[in-house]
Design a protein around this motif. Sequence first.
Motif, mmCIF file in Angstrom:
data_model
loop_
_atom_site.group_PDB
_atom_site.id
_atom_site.type_symbol
_atom_site.label_atom_id
_atom_site.label_comp_id
_atom_site.label_asym_id
_atom_site.label_seq_id
_atom_site.Cartn_x
_atom_site.Cartn_y
_atom_site.Cartn_z
ATOM 1 N N ILE A 66 48.710 31.989 32.680
ATOM 2 C CA ILE A 66 47.678 32.671 33.468
ATOM 3 C C ILE A 66 47.076 33.788 32.620
ATOM 4 O O ILE A 66 47.779 34.709 32.186
ATOM 5 C CB ILE A 66 48.253 33.228 34.780
ATOM 6 N N LYS A 67 45.784 33.698 32.389
ATOM 7 C CA LYS A 67 45.080 34.670 31.552
ATOM 8 C C LYS A 67 44.022 35.456 32.314
ATOM 9 O O LYS A 67 43.556 36.500 31.836
ATOM 10 C CB LYS A 67 44.399 33.952 30.371
ATOM 11 N N PHE A 68 43.642 34.956 33.493
ATOM 12 C CA PHE A 68 42.597 35.607 34.290
ATOM 13 C C PHE A 68 43.033 35.618 35.751
ATOM 14 O O PHE A 68 43.694 34.686 36.218
ATOM 15 C CB PHE A 68 41.260 34.862 34.166
ATOM 16 N N ALA A 69 42.645 36.676 36.471
ATOM 17 C CA ALA A 69 43.033 36.773 37.878
ATOM 18 C C ALA A 69 41.953 37.485 38.676
ATOM 19 O O ALA A 69 41.231 38.343 38.154
ATOM 20 C CB ALA A 69 44.363 37.512 38.021
ATOM 21 N N MET A 70 41.865 37.120 39.940
ATOM 22 C CA MET A 70 40.950 37.773 40.878
ATOM 23 C C MET A 70 41.718 38.104 42.148
ATOM 24 O O MET A 70 42.251 37.215 42.824
ATOM 25 C CB MET A 70 39.774 36.855 41.218
ATOM 26 N N ASN A 71 41.788 39.390 42.473
ATOM 27 C CA ASN A 71 42.404 39.859 43.708
ATOM 28 C C ASN A 71 41.285 39.993 44.738
ATOM 29 O O ASN A 71 40.395 40.832 44.580
ATOM 30 C CB ASN A 71 43.094 41.203 43.462
ATOM 31 N N ILE A 72 41.320 39.187 45.778
ATOM 32 C CA ILE A 72 40.189 39.080 46.703
ATOM 33 C C ILE A 72 40.452 39.959 47.923
ATOM 34 O O ILE A 72 41.388 39.716 48.689
ATOM 35 C CB ILE A 72 39.966 37.625 47.126
ATOM 36 N N HIS A 73 39.608 40.966 48.099
ATOM 37 C CA HIS A 73 39.707 41.902 49.215
ATOM 38 C C HIS A 73 38.378 41.967 49.969
ATOM 39 O O HIS A 73 37.391 41.356 49.578
ATOM 40 C CB HIS A 73 40.070 43.301 48.714
ATOM 41 N N ARG A 101 42.496 53.551 29.515
ATOM 42 C CA ARG A 101 41.267 52.770 29.628
ATOM 43 C C ARG A 101 41.315 51.570 28.682
ATOM 44 O O ARG A 101 41.915 51.644 27.606
ATOM 45 C CB ARG A 101 40.065 53.627 29.263
ATOM 46 N N PRO A 102 40.687 50.447 29.046
ATOM 47 C CA PRO A 102 40.532 49.367 28.078
ATOM 48 C C PRO A 102 39.789 49.875 26.845
ATOM 49 O O PRO A 102 39.022 50.853 26.927
ATOM 50 C CB PRO A 102 39.699 48.332 28.843
ATOM 51 N N SER A 103 40.007 49.232 25.713
ATOM 52 C CA SER A 103 39.252 49.588 24.525
ATOM 53 C C SER A 103 37.779 49.295 24.758
ATOM 54 O O SER A 103 37.413 48.608 25.723
ATOM 55 C CB SER A 103 39.754 48.793 23.319
ATOM 56 N N ALA A 104 36.940 49.790 23.863
ATOM 57 C CA ALA A 104 35.502 49.556 24.015
ATOM 58 C C ALA A 104 35.197 48.059 24.028
ATOM 59 O O ALA A 104 34.351 47.586 24.795
ATOM 60 C CB ALA A 104 34.743 50.249 22.891
ATOM 61 N N GLY A 105 35.899 47.295 23.194
ATOM 62 C CA GLY A 105 35.675 45.853 23.155
ATOM 63 C C GLY A 105 36.142 45.151 24.414
ATOM 64 O O GLY A 105 35.481 44.241 24.922
ATOM 65 N N LEU A 135 49.009 43.264 36.651
ATOM 66 C CA LEU A 135 48.663 42.078 35.874
ATOM 67 C C LEU A 135 48.036 42.446 34.530
ATOM 68 O O LEU A 135 48.313 41.807 33.512
ATOM 69 C CB LEU A 135 47.704 41.193 36.677
ATOM 70 N N TRP A 136 47.203 43.489 34.515
ATOM 71 C CA TRP A 136 46.513 43.867 33.274
ATOM 72 C C TRP A 136 47.458 44.553 32.290
ATOM 73 O O TRP A 136 47.560 44.165 31.131
ATOM 74 C CB TRP A 136 45.327 44.759 33.608
ATOM 75 N N TYR A 137 48.166 45.570 32.769
ATOM 76 C CA TYR A 137 48.967 46.381 31.847
ATOM 77 C C TYR A 137 50.299 45.723 31.487
ATOM 78 O O TYR A 137 50.781 45.864 30.359
ATOM 79 C CB TYR A 137 49.215 47.768 32.435
ATOM 80 N N GLU A 138 50.903 45.024 32.419
ATOM 81 C CA GLU A 138 52.218 44.443 32.169
ATOM 82 C C GLU A 138 52.132 43.034 31.574
ATOM 83 O O GLU A 138 52.949 42.650 30.738
ATOM 84 C CB GLU A 138 53.023 44.396 33.473
ATOM 85 N N LYS A 139 51.126 42.268 32.018
ATOM 86 C CA LYS A 139 51.053 40.863 31.617
ATOM 87 C C LYS A 139 49.870 40.543 30.709
ATOM 88 O O LYS A 139 49.764 39.422 30.215
ATOM 89 C CB LYS A 139 50.985 39.965 32.859
ATOM 90 N N GLY A 140 48.974 41.513 30.495
ATOM 91 C CA GLY A 140 47.828 41.262 29.630
ATOM 92 C C GLY A 140 46.812 40.309 30.213
ATOM 93 O O GLY A 140 46.046 39.667 29.486
#
Length: 759
Positions: A519-526, A548-552, A599-604
């Motif tokens: 799994i590389k992409f995720a959407m949390n639907i609210h 923060r994410p890098s500029a790229g 998901l972003w910080y722990e799993k990339g």
Amino acid sequence: MPLPKEETVSVVQLEVPNEKAKEKLLELDIDLAHRMHEHNGKLEVDAVVTPSEIEALKKHGITVKDTLITEQQWNTRVAERESKVQLQNTLEAVEDSVKVLRANHYTNQSDTFLYVEAKTSAGDSSSTALTATWNENGEEKTATLNRFVDYGEYIYHYFEVPISAVPKSVKIESNLGGSATSTVTEWLGADKPGKPNKHYVTNFVDHYMAPAELYERAEQLAKEFPNLVEIIEMPNQTNGYRRVAQATIGSTTNTTVVVSSKAWGHEGGNNISVELKKPNSPNSSLEVLVKGNQIVVNLATDEDGNVNSTARQVVAELNKQASNLITATTYRGNAGEGVVSAASVQLTDNLNAPEEVSREPMTVKAIRIGKHRDGSKPGVLGYAQEHAREWVTPLVTIETAERLLRNYAHDPDTKKLVNNLDIFLVPTMNPDGANFSFYDYNMQRKNMTNHCPPTQSDPGNRNNWGVDLNRNHSIGSAFDGFIGASTTNCTSGTYAGPAENSEPESKNLVWLADTFENIKFAMNIHSYGGYFMWSPGAYDPNRTTLPRPSAGEEAFYWAASDLILNDIQDHRGTVILPNRTGPIPDVLYSAAGNSADYLWYEKGIYAWNFEVGADLWDKEAQRWRAVGFQPSYEEGHEEAMEFSNGLIGLMQVAYNHAKDKKRPTSKAVPGKGTFSAPVEVAFETSEAATIYYTLDGSRPTFESKKLQLAGTREEAETLTINKTTTINWFAVDAAGNIEKNYNPLGKGKNYNSAKITIK
């Protein structure tokens, strides 16, 4: 009785829903400030209140929208004011610089708008004002920009107005002398090449669906399309749509007894009755008799035959003699010294769903779609209804599943996605709470697990129990001091639970990400509000966000969002506004312990958050209308259709990402050369890519510094070079392609290099 302790006071902004509530506000003699403002059809009133007054106001539908200042903060305000005055004097001493962040026009369902964000170097001073001018049909128009500050940090100035014609450019001027001009471009409006496949079929949902229906629909799809679908059963069962049976016996706090069954209501608790009975003789002793499920309490009497048993005494005797059936407490920790009255009650779990709705723990299920479901293809996760009251969100997942499967045979674009991706769709992460929302309390946000102590576990609190699953995760959590959730108030709408990741529903999401590492992409639907957001999602009391994410990486989030939001717009023209697109703290608020951050910080995993249900523009009234958590199904259906477009758009992003084998290129501007003064070096890349660089002449690696953002909502930073320096760098895109095939882990020297000589 001793005097009550003096309560602290706060200045808060109250939201008053109607005229009747306003009258009650005045009747309660609340200390009101002088500000009353109507906003979105509700009255906002500033007031000075104590905690007990806040609780009293809630009973009349009057809630705290914002806390403006607490007593503890008052002591720091004089010092803050002095520093602000000094800052303002410094800022006003020189001309400021103005940067236009974005100048867009867009056409929504019923009108065309001009939207501008600009930033001034003097934005920390509230006295700094920005004004916009533009030409509209030969007439000069002007507007003052609003200053947006969140948790003490200046973000930007902005404005949004309906327009009759699209201007070519807009000029922003500051009252301190700075100015900037920008071309006006279209937001999300560019037509895409080609025509949609006329055979592409949509509209597979026709009503709001409760959890059992959602899972049944999933199983039907798996049965119908066995070569493309399997059902993933997650290992952590929920607590169940169930409660113990209870009754509150009494009418005042010190004479009331709360009784709760040991068994769940549906497993026998609902059959228990309790009678407090007055004997017909004087000098009777307190006695508890248990016969089957019937509990009779013969109350004590005095010499005149009057009842003299207190609530505390009755509670003690019930817990001694009937502990196999029930537990008893006084009301919310009251001492219970008042004398009880005769009464008879039948315990109930207060659950209203029909019998066919299971009360047992539920297995949360995911629909896994793909031609190759072996982990070899990139994974995309869409998960819905962490918050129970968000009824539209499961429809997005079901509609998407149906589209993928029913268009597979004849639509090449659909076949391409299903053949090359591993797609996981979770219709509801919170089935227990969803059932409670459908059948008992429609505004239920949390799950149904009651972690409250006995003092808060009487039936009057039953609509406030549970854990906010989107505050229960381990990254940026309230337990670590981040803002946006409660760790102490078990009845809070954003209660984070007794510990990080305490809830089975939260553990299931972690399990998914751990088990399916593709799994590389995720959407949390609210829902609702029409937001499109990504990490960081939380900040601490100093408004320091998670990294923060890098500029790229940020550039990739924006580029992918452009594709997804265009797909949303295609359905009926709904525009997710620029000021509702971006990192969570920049467009909404801090949400400590949310799942996307995990998901972003722990799993990339590149993780986004939909907030379906964008406001609808009322052209006649010239105002936006909110749609709510549970709009009319006609509106809910439209939201499901457009955000299903967006979810499939995310899959297109994942597909493009997987197929991207092109290496990025980059250059430094200015490049190598000799300069007579310090220079600002920027980097230009052929696509969204992260720059790793060194300034000491060493070989750049993945451990080197990354090029970051220049500031909130800004582009990439520049490097200030004030002495002779050699910059070495390379670029990596989101797909992992490295510029020039450079290997940062090896010993090669095919990285970029530029020597800046300062004389």
